[in-house]
Design a protein around this motif. Structure first.
Motif, PDB file in Angstrom:
ATOM      1  N   SER A 187     -55.754  21.845  19.863  1.00 43.82           N
ATOM      2  CA  SER A 187     -55.817  20.690  20.763  1.00 43.82           C
ATOM      3  C   SER A 187     -57.202  20.559  21.390  1.00 43.82           C
ATOM      4  O   SER A 187     -57.777  19.468  21.472  1.00 43.82           O
ATOM      5  N   GLN A 188     -57.757  21.699  21.820  1.00 43.38           N
ATOM      6  CA  GLN A 188     -59.108  21.689  22.406  1.00 43.38           C
ATOM      7  C   GLN A 188     -60.145  21.268  21.381  1.00 43.38           C
ATOM      8  O   GLN A 188     -61.075  20.514  21.684  1.00 43.38           O
ATOM      9  N   GLY A 189     -59.991  21.746  20.125  1.00 42.51           N
ATOM     10  CA  GLY A 189     -60.916  21.363  19.064  1.00 42.51           C
ATOM     11  C   GLY A 189     -60.862  19.872  18.787  1.00 42.51           C
ATOM     12  O   GLY A 189     -61.898  19.226  18.569  1.00 42.51           O
ATOM     13  N   ASN A 190     -59.652  19.312  18.831  1.00 41.93           N
ATOM     14  CA  ASN A 190     -59.515  17.869  18.623  1.00 41.93           C
ATOM     15  C   ASN A 190     -60.222  17.082  19.712  1.00 41.93           C
ATOM     16  O   ASN A 190     -60.887  16.076  19.457  1.00 41.93           O
ATOM     17  N   ARG A 191     -60.047  17.577  20.972  1.00 47.87           N
ATOM     18  CA  ARG A 191     -60.723  16.902  22.087  1.00 47.87           C
ATOM     19  C   ARG A 191     -62.238  16.992  21.947  1.00 47.87           C
ATOM     20  O   ARG A 191     -62.965  16.025  22.223  1.00 47.87           O
ATOM     21  N   LEU A 192     -62.721  18.173  21.520  1.00 51.00           N
ATOM     22  CA  LEU A 192     -64.167  18.332  21.323  1.00 51.00           C
ATOM     23  C   LEU A 192     -64.665  17.412  20.211  1.00 51.00           C
ATOM     24  O   LEU A 192     -65.751  16.818  20.318  1.00 51.00           O
ATOM     25  N   GLU A 193     -63.889  17.290  19.155  1.00 49.47           N
ATOM     26  CA  GLU A 193     -64.279  16.416  18.046  1.00 49.47           C
ATOM     27  C   GLU A 193     -64.339  14.964  18.506  1.00 49.47           C
ATOM     28  O   GLU A 193     -65.267  14.228  18.154  1.00 49.47           O
ATOM     29  N   GLU A 194     -63.357  14.573  19.336  1.00 51.43           N
ATOM     30  CA  GLU A 194     -63.375  13.208  19.877  1.00 51.43           C
ATOM     31  C   GLU A 194     -64.591  12.995  20.776  1.00 51.43           C
ATOM     32  O   GLU A 194     -65.232  11.943  20.746  1.00 51.43           O
ATOM     33  N   THR A 195     -64.892  14.028  21.584  1.00 47.15           N
ATOM     34  CA  THR A 195     -66.066  13.924  22.471  1.00 47.15           C
ATOM     35  C   THR A 195     -67.358  13.801  21.660  1.00 47.15           C
ATOM     36  O   THR A 195     -68.235  12.991  21.978  1.00 47.15           O
ATOM     37  N   ILE A 196     -67.473  14.619  20.592  1.00 47.84           N
ATOM     38  CA  ILE A 196     -68.661  14.574  19.733  1.00 47.84           C
ATOM     39  C   ILE A 196     -68.796  13.205  19.076  1.00 47.84           C
ATOM     40  O   ILE A 196     -69.889  12.618  19.017  1.00 47.84           O
ATOM     41  N   THR A 197     -67.680  12.680  18.576  1.00 52.81           N
ATOM     42  CA  THR A 197     -67.697  11.344  17.948  1.00 52.81           C
ATOM     43  C   THR A 197     -68.130  10.286  18.952  1.00 52.81           C
ATOM     44  O   THR A 197     -68.934   9.390  18.633  1.00 52.81           O
TER      45      THR A 197
END
Length: 270
Positions: free
Chosen positions: A53-63
């Motif tokens: 879940s944290q990785g998904n949030r980080l990926e969204e933030t990076i995008t």
């Protein structure tokens, strides 16, 4: 014998009991291990889900950051392009403004010349009516100033050629007698090097009309005249001219091609 048999049976029962006890302990240990493993598995799964879940949030933030950076880059490119256009427009405006000022200056000079020409024609007409007995004006295309007539060339000659031209029209290369006359010449000659009637070809500096050079008005550029020999044209610098910018005087090679000014007393030039 009966005693030994009983003892053996007793030992067998104890061994069985001990075996049953060991099995029971193993079972309990196994249950404990299973419970512990289950707890660990459950906790690890939760941790993994949390990490995912944290990785998904980080990926969204990076995008999101990438999109923002791209927008900023495009805005910067647009700003840079607009800045270049502004600079280009400012440069064009400045050039047009300079051209307009030059055109206005040229127009003023033309109007002045036309006014002088009209005065000359009016004066000549009046002279004709008086049978030409007295000339009170300058010839056509000449300018009157303080009782003298001035003619400003629009082409170039060497100093000797310019001197000869002025003599042919009953005038001489201009002689400057005051700062006021210097200013008049500066205002009308244009931004070009222009010969005057001052030379030291045959000795010390002298004016062509005999005016006393030593006691007269002077307006040399700083450290001039210097009679420079490094120009590669042979000899020194024996003829004086007005500089193109501020009209201060400078000595130069007489064979160079510059504009020139003729001067004559009112009524004498032809």
């Amino acid at each position: 014998m009966a005693m030994k048999s009983e003892n053996l049976q007793h030992l067998e029962r104890e061994e069985k009991n001990q075996g049953i006890g060991k099995d029971s302990q193993l079972q309990r240990d196994l249950v404990t291990l299973r419970t512990t493993f289950s707890n660990i598995t459950s906790d690890t799964g939760a941790d993994i889900q949390a990490l995912i879940s944290q990785g998904n949030r980080l990926e969204e933030t990076i995008t999101s950051l990438k999109a923002e950076m791209e927008n900023n880059r495009q805005e910067l490119q647009t700003a840079s392009s607009l800045n270049q256009k502004v600079v280009s427009l400012e440069s064009t405006f400045e050039k047009k403004e300079e051209e307009l000022k030059a055109d206005q200056s040229d127009m003023v000079l033309r109007v002045q010349q036309l006014t002088n020409d009209l005065k000359s024609l009016t004066c000549e007409l009046a002279g004709i009516k008086r049978n030409g007995s007295v000339k009170t004006c300058c010839p056509l295309n000449w300018m009157e100033h303080e009782g003298n007539c001035y003619w400003f060339s629009r082409s170039g000659k060497s100093w000797p050629q310019a001197d000869k031209y002025c003599q042919l029209v009953n005038a001489h290369l201009v002689v400057v007698n005051s700062m006021e006359e210097q200013k008049f010449i500066h205002d009308h000659k244009g931004p070009v090097h222009t010969w005057m009637g001052l030379t030291d070809q045959n000795g010390p500096w002298r004016w062509v009309d005999g005016t006393d050079y030593d006691k007269g008005f002077k307006n040399w550029r700083p450290q001039q005249p210097d009679n420079w020999h490094g120009h590669g044209l042979g000899g020194g610098e024996d003829c004086a001219h007005f500089t193109d910018s501020d009209s201060h005087w400078n000595d130069d090679v007489c064979k160079k091609i510059y504009h020139w000014i003729c001067k004559a007393e009112l009524g004498k030039a032809s």
